[in-house]
Design a protein around this motif. Structure first.
Motif, short mmCIF file in Angstrom:
data_model
loop_
_atom_site.label_atom_id
_atom_site.label_comp_id
_atom_site.label_asym_id
_atom_site.label_seq_id
_atom_site.Cartn_x
_atom_site.Cartn_y
_atom_site.Cartn_z
N PRO A 439 39.51 21.91 22.10
CA PRO A 439 39.53 22.17 23.55
C PRO A 439 40.74 21.59 24.27
CG PRO A 439 37.73 20.68 22.95
CD PRO A 439 38.32 21.18 21.68
N THR A 440 41.35 20.52 23.75
CA THR A 440 42.48 19.95 24.48
C THR A 440 43.81 20.57 24.06
OG1 THR A 440 42.68 18.17 22.89
CG2 THR A 440 41.35 17.72 24.84
N MET A 441 43.78 21.41 23.05
CA MET A 441 45.00 22.08 22.63
C MET A 441 45.15 23.39 23.40
SD MET A 441 45.46 21.31 18.61
CE MET A 441 45.82 22.88 17.92
N SER A 442 46.37 23.88 23.52
CA SER A 442 46.58 25.13 24.25
C SER A 442 46.00 26.31 23.45
CB SER A 442 48.06 25.35 24.50
OG SER A 442 48.72 25.56 23.28
N VAL A 443 45.77 27.39 24.16
CA VAL A 443 45.29 28.61 23.50
C VAL A 443 46.27 28.99 22.39
CG1 VAL A 443 44.88 31.06 23.85
CG2 VAL A 443 44.06 29.41 25.54
N LEU A 444 47.56 28.90 22.71
CA LEU A 444 48.59 29.26 21.74
C LEU A 444 48.45 28.48 20.44
CD1 LEU A 444 51.27 30.84 21.25
CD2 LEU A 444 52.46 28.81 22.06
N GLU A 445 48.31 27.16 20.57
CA GLU A 445 48.24 26.34 19.35
C GLU A 445 46.94 26.55 18.59
OE1 GLU A 445 50.62 22.39 19.67
OE2 GLU A 445 49.57 22.71 21.56
N LYS A 479 51.14 34.54 19.70
CA LYS A 479 51.22 35.14 21.03
C LYS A 479 50.84 36.63 20.98
CE LYS A 479 54.35 35.96 24.84
NZ LYS A 479 55.67 36.59 24.90
N LEU A 480 51.33 37.32 19.94
CA LEU A 480 51.00 38.74 19.80
C LEU A 480 49.49 38.94 19.67
CD1 LEU A 480 53.77 40.04 17.35
CD2 LEU A 480 53.54 40.47 19.79
N GLN A 481 48.86 38.07 18.88
CA GLN A 481 47.40 38.22 18.69
C GLN A 481 46.65 37.89 19.96
OE1 GLN A 481 46.49 39.84 16.33
NE2 GLN A 481 47.98 39.51 14.69
N ILE A 482 47.16 36.90 20.71
CA ILE A 482 46.51 36.54 21.98
C ILE A 482 46.59 37.74 22.94
CG2 ILE A 482 46.68 35.05 24.01
CD1 ILE A 482 47.74 32.87 22.11
N GLU A 483 47.75 38.38 22.93
CA GLU A 483 47.88 39.56 23.80
C GLU A 483 47.00 40.70 23.30
OE1 GLU A 483 52.09 39.99 23.61
OE2 GLU A 483 52.43 38.58 25.27
N ARG A 484 46.89 40.80 21.99
CA ARG A 484 46.09 41.87 21.40
C ARG A 484 44.62 41.79 21.84
NH1 ARG A 484 45.81 42.28 14.90
NH2 ARG A 484 45.02 44.40 14.59
N VAL A 485 44.10 40.57 21.95
CA VAL A 485 42.70 40.45 22.38
C VAL A 485 42.58 40.38 23.90
CG1 VAL A 485 42.06 39.28 20.24
CG2 VAL A 485 42.60 37.92 22.27
N GLY A 488 46.50 37.47 27.25
CA GLY A 488 47.93 37.25 27.47
C GLY A 488 48.28 36.27 28.57
N GLU A 489 47.48 36.23 29.63
CA GLU A 489 47.86 35.34 30.73
C GLU A 489 47.43 33.89 30.51
OE1 GLU A 489 45.45 36.34 34.31
OE2 GLU A 489 44.76 37.97 33.04
N TYR A 490 46.75 33.62 29.38
CA TYR A 490 46.24 32.26 29.15
C TYR A 490 46.95 31.55 27.99
CZ TYR A 490 42.46 34.01 32.04
OH TYR A 490 41.74 34.55 33.05
N VAL A 491 48.12 32.08 27.58
CA VAL A 491 48.78 31.54 26.38
C VAL A 491 48.91 30.01 26.41
CG1 VAL A 491 50.97 31.52 25.12
CG2 VAL A 491 50.03 33.67 25.96
N PHE A 492 49.31 29.47 27.55
CA PHE A 492 49.55 28.02 27.61
C PHE A 492 48.40 27.25 28.22
CE2 PHE A 492 53.87 29.84 27.59
CZ PHE A 492 54.29 29.29 26.38
N GLU A 493 47.30 27.93 28.53
CA GLU A 493 46.13 27.27 29.12
C GLU A 493 45.47 26.36 28.08
OE1 GLU A 493 44.99 28.04 32.43
OE2 GLU A 493 43.85 26.22 31.98
N ILE A 508 38.62 35.29 17.87
CA ILE A 508 39.00 36.53 17.18
C ILE A 508 40.51 36.59 17.01
CG2 ILE A 508 39.00 39.04 17.35
CD1 ILE A 508 36.27 38.83 18.73
N ALA A 509 41.25 36.18 18.05
CA ALA A 509 42.71 36.16 17.93
C ALA A 509 43.13 35.23 16.79
CB ALA A 509 43.34 35.70 19.24
#
Ligand code: ADP
Ligand code: MG
Length: 599
Positions: A439-445, A479-485, A488-493, A508-509
């Motif tokens: 939970p404390t890591m970014s969506v990207l990581e 990032k591509l998989q995050i956008e795929r699901v 996309g706007e939460y990459v660094f959240e 799923i991403a």
């Protein structure tokens, strides 16, 4: 925190300190540097990796004694005599010996869970301490003096001010290495150890290896500190390598902030200076009889921990302007080369098969002679009332559990004896009934963890940031998989800030990031709102269209009816119906068992 400003500030202070400060304060700073090096290891091991060690002081001692032995023994055995009393060979041997012992101790203790690991570290901490005391050639408990100073070419570093630079340069290098490591593929695996081991294994991470890496690095930092200590102090005895010091190191880590590189420095500094002040001030206030400082010290620690349980560093960071703090310390290079994909199996080819699978838990038969098959390009739903045995089946299909009888076959190979990691490598990826993320890591990581198997670069290149090309490819894939699901706007959240529905999409991403050909989802729609369910269904249809095989275990009938190509219905561990959605909808056995009962 703007790290650059901080680094420049600390570097300037460090450069000037020996020129302006009196020598006893330089000695104090030397100690702070030596302690911080050990604490930095604890940040990696305990703060990031979640493994508590009371035994770091023993590693400090091990290398301090190694270099002392090599540099003070008059007649070294023949096979060592070529080292000629050089402290630099002392360093090499100290590091090698420490690494070897850490590997052995790690192999013995890192598999232990719960309280056993800290207890194990206490055991070796105590035994090494007594071992140092029994070495008569090393002066027993009295110790050894006359350890030679470090020499650097012609330079003899026998002044505190000179050692100050050596210690702080090495500390800076260690902080740099740790920082680099933590923001790499190997570092993400280490960060997943705390609370995400099952998930990490399913993403292809060898968690035991990651634990070992954190453990050996932390031991090597302690060894560096021990070597520096021996040649700074030029006298050693066993007392600074005992358990009490092991505990002090942990305190420093806790006080400074156990999960950040800077916390190590802050903790070592705070504790050392606090102790010094108390020792100087208290006798003036309370008179010289009685050692009040340890009592006051204890009280201060309790107070600090109460006010700021995660340490001083996070507390200080909170005081800085919010523009200084950003989650977005990673940059993604959109021009990085896209990772290679595996060739997906031909559509409609058989991927996963359960053959007469029976699973018993004692007398209870959770699965009884279950048969099912999953093909490329289809969505198969496994449904049934609570307790029907779906999760048990799911666990066997994903190699978390093994059948008592019968077998699971994935891409033509039996999964017998295979673990979650191997199955992930074969192209199966999964999500969890209860979302498992950091939970404390970014969506990207979080998502990048899924791509772990698709990178090769190891610890050394990560520590020196020589793996940036590969890392950029991994991050771009994430990032591509995050956008795929559709996130996309939460990459660094921060992942913990996402709503439940988004967290399931994140899973799923992450699963997609491992480039699977089969995707297994355990109750993906549970707890989702209507619109979220719709979004999820759309995504799954899209993935099916791309040729993925998808198996979902579901409780929610409506969700699967419009989505699945075929449905398998279980009750009391047995398959009671199998067919197309409209057949299942009208099947009397299903209506009786499932719809009639639960819904
Ligand atoms: P479902 O996922 O369909 O709700 P499960 O597969 O979780 O059902 O459980 C099926 C049955 O097996 C239940 O009666 C459950 O109590 C039992 N069961 C599941 N896992 C275990 C286990 N590890 N040990 C003993 N019994 C278990
Ligand atoms: Mg279940």
């Amino acid at each position: 925190m703007k790290p650059r400003i901080l680094i420049i500030l600390v570097a300037c202070v460090a450069l000037l300190a020996p020129l302006v400060l009196p020598s006893f304060q330089i000695t104090l700073l030397n100690y702070i540097g030596l302690y911080a090096l050990v604490v930095l290891g604890l940040v990696l091991l305990t703060g990031v990796g979640g493994m508590t060690s009371f035994g770091q002081a023993a590693f400090v001692g091990l290398s301090a004694y190694t270099t002392t032995y090599l540099t003070t023994t008059a007649a070294l055995p023949d096979w060592l005599s070529w080292t000629n009393g050089s402290p630099w060979f002392g360093l090499v041997f100290g590091l090698l010996l420490t690494a070897a012992i850490a590997l052995i101790l790690g192999a013995l203790t890192l598999r232990l869970s719960g309280h056993y690991l800290p207890l194990g570290t206490i055991a070796w901490g105590i035994s090494l301490y007594y071992f140092f005391g029994t070495m008569t050639s090393m002066g027993g408990h009295t110790g050894v003096s006359d350890i030679p100073p470090l020499t650097f070419f012609r330079l003899i570093l026998d002044q505190g001010e000179e050692m100050f630079y050596v210690i702080w340069v090495i500390l800076a290098a260690a902080m740099f290495i740790t920082h680099n490591l933590l923001s790499s593929r190997e570092g993400r695996a280490i960060r997943a150890l705390k609370g995400g081991q099952l998930m990490a294994e399913a993403m292809g991470v060898n968690t035991f290896r990651s634990k070992m890496i954190a453990f050996v690095i932390s031991a090597l930092f302690a060894a560096l500190s021990g070597w520096l200590y021996a040649h700074t102090q030029r006298f050693i005895n066993p007392s600074p390598f005992g358990l009490h010091m092991g505990i002090d190191y942990l305190f420093m880590a806790l006080i400074g902030g156990v999960s950040s590189v800077w916390g190590a420095l802050l903790g070592a500094g705070t504790l050392t200076i606090m102790k010094q002040w108390l020792e100087d001030l208290l006798p003036l206030i309370l008179g010289s009889d009685g050692q009040y400082e340890s009592i006051v010290f204890g009280l201060l620690i309790v107070l600090l921990m109460q006010r700021s349980p995660s340490g001083l560093w996070p507390f200080l960071v909170k005081l800085t302007p919010s523009s200084w703090r950003s989650n977005n310390h990673l940059t993604i290079d959109d021009n990085a080369k896209t990772l290679d994909r595996r060739d997906l199996p031909a559509r409609e080819s058989l991927l996963l098969e359960a053959k007469d699978v029976t699973r018993r838990f004692g007398g209870l038969i959770a699965n009884n002679k279950m048969n099912l098959s999953l093909h490329a390009g289809e969505i198969l739903a496994l449904i049934g009332p609570n307790g029907a045995g779906k999760s048990t089946m799911f666990n066997q299909l994903s190699a978390v559990d093994t059948p008592t009888e019968g077998e699971i076959i994935f891409r033509g190979k039996s999964l017998k004896g295979k673990n979650a990691r191997q199955v992930a490598e074969m192209g199966m990826s999964r999500t969890f009934q209860h979302v498992k993320m950091l939970p404390t890591m970014s969506v990207l990581e979080n998502v990048a963890l899924g791509a772990h198997m698709r990178g090769q670069k190891g610890v050394v290149s990560a520590s020196l940031h020589l793996e940036r090309k590969e890392e950029q490819r991994l991050l771009k894939e994430a990032k591509l998989q995050i956008e795929r699901v559709g996130l996309g706007e939460y990459v660094f959240e921060e992942a913990g800030n996402l709503a439940l529905g988004q967290q399931r999409l994140l899973e799923i991403a992450r699963a997609l990031c491992s480039d699977p050909c089969a995707l297994l989802l355990d109750e993906p729609a549970a707890g989702l709102r209507f619109l979220e369910k719709q979004a999820l269904a759309e995504l799954l249809v899209k993935l099916r269209g791309e040729g993925l095989a998808i198996l979902l275990v579901e409780h929610d009938m409506d969700f699967v009816m419009n989505l699945a190509n075929r449905i398998v219905v279980m009750e009391f561990g047995e398959l009671i119906a199998e067919g197309l959605p409209h057949e299942i909808q009208t099947n009397p056995a299903v209506l009786e068992a499932y719809l009639g009962g639960v819904e």
